[in-house]
Design an enzyme around this catalytic site. Sequence first.
Site, PDB file in Angstrom:
ATOM      1  N   VAL B  77       0.810  -1.423  -0.281  1.00 33.56           N
ATOM      2  CA  VAL B  77       0.406   0.066  -0.221  1.00 33.56           C
ATOM      3  C   VAL B  77       1.163   1.275   0.293  1.00 33.56           C
ATOM      4  O   VAL B  77       1.782   1.345   1.294  1.00 33.56           O
ATOM      5  CB  VAL B  77      -1.143   0.386   1.119  1.00 33.56           C
ATOM      6  CG1 VAL B  77      -1.795   1.254   1.711  1.00 33.56           C
ATOM      7  CG2 VAL B  77      -1.511  -1.654   0.757  1.00 33.56           C
ATOM      8  N   CYS B  78       0.639   2.203  -1.197  1.00 29.13           N
ATOM      9  CA  CYS B  78       1.704   2.948  -1.274  1.00 29.13           C
ATOM     10  C   CYS B  78       1.762   4.394   0.342  1.00 29.13           C
ATOM     11  O   CYS B  78       0.318   4.604   0.494  1.00 29.13           O
ATOM     12  CB  CYS B  78       1.231   4.345  -2.219  1.00 29.13           C
ATOM     13  SG  CYS B  78       1.776   5.813  -2.235  1.00 29.13           S
ATOM     14  N   ILE B  79       2.382   4.287   0.963  1.00 23.17           N
ATOM     15  CA  ILE B  79       2.414   5.111   2.807  1.00 23.17           C
ATOM     16  C   ILE B  79       1.677   6.298   1.932  1.00 23.17           C
ATOM     17  O   ILE B  79       0.896   7.250   3.979  1.00 23.17           O
ATOM     18  CB  ILE B  79       3.486   4.891   2.495  1.00 23.17           C
ATOM     19  CG1 ILE B  79       3.755   5.470   4.489  1.00 23.17           C
ATOM     20  CG2 ILE B  79       4.981   6.379   2.088  1.00 23.17           C
ATOM     21  CD1 ILE B  79       4.483   4.916   5.313  1.00 23.17           C
TER      22      ILE B  79
END
Lengths: 102, 130, 120
Positions: B77-79
């Site tokens: 998940v893209c932070i």
Amino acid sequence: MSTLHTVNKSPFNHATLSQCARLCHDQDAIVLLEDGVYGALTSSPCATDLASLLARGVALFALECDLRARGLEARLLPGIQVTDERGFVRLSLEHKTLQSWY
Amino acid sequence: MKFAIAVHGAPHTSQASASAYRFARALLDEGHELYRVFFYRDGVHNGSALAAPPQDEQDLTADWQTLARTHNVDLLVCIAAALRRGILNADEAERYAKPAANLAQGFELGGLGQLVDAAVHVDRLITFGA
Amino acid sequence: MRRQLLFINRHSPYGESVARDALDAVMTAAAYDQHISLLFLDDGVFQLLVGQAPGSIAQKSLGASLPALPLYEVEDIYVHLGSLQARGLSPEDLILESVTLLDDAAVQALRARQDHILSF
């Protein structure tokens, strides 16, 4: 090297499919999925574009689950091939790159 | 062959996540490897442990978790996208003094570099946009 | 391994987050020493229009960030000519001076050189 294009927008509301068709190479293929499958209707605003793509040898597919969900299976333009997800995966391997039009 | 999938849409809003999930299942059924699923933009909502869809509707978070467990798939998940949208793991919740962490088990937060890393390592990269 | 990555931007700058998200991805890929190409297509060409002042809608200017791309060694920046023309724009209307204009066949040729396309 060829590209597999995916289009998920209806051409009745969006110019996505017509632009994809314009930039499609002869060796490319297009998969219509989600609302993109409305592009495969006989009444499609892109019907002429798609017919000329077919004449140039571009393979056109519509995803079966999305057609069935929308009640469209009996309303397809001639030349549109119906494929399932595994067919979609195999198509993605027949082309080097994947461009998603959304 | 190795695949990576980028998911840009939120579940329950667009079909993007569900389409990506079906594609993921199909490529594994075909005997290929799924190197990573990268959740970007609204796609980060797939990693929320707090979503509670009605029981007769598809629960994509649970579906992805099952896929990760059975096929050892990396759910990234893209932070940056996640922090903006309120998807936090325990470390980030503490760092930003937020009252809860909600990143679902089996998902990991990571940078956009992980999308680039996937592009470097796979044969095919496919985006499911919304 | 160094790969040829083509980022395709098809959306206008402020109504959705996609243009900003694409730029973040481009900058990251450049930092990872990949060979990056960037194509502005369809409404994506509006990202390059001069005179953007999105402070009026509490957003950061994309037009201010894009000229920094060559500093990140993103130098292969392409604009689809047909998309520009369809929107009544000419190269003088763009914030970047060093873009390459591509006709339809040149877009196909650009795609053919890539290992992956990242679609935004």
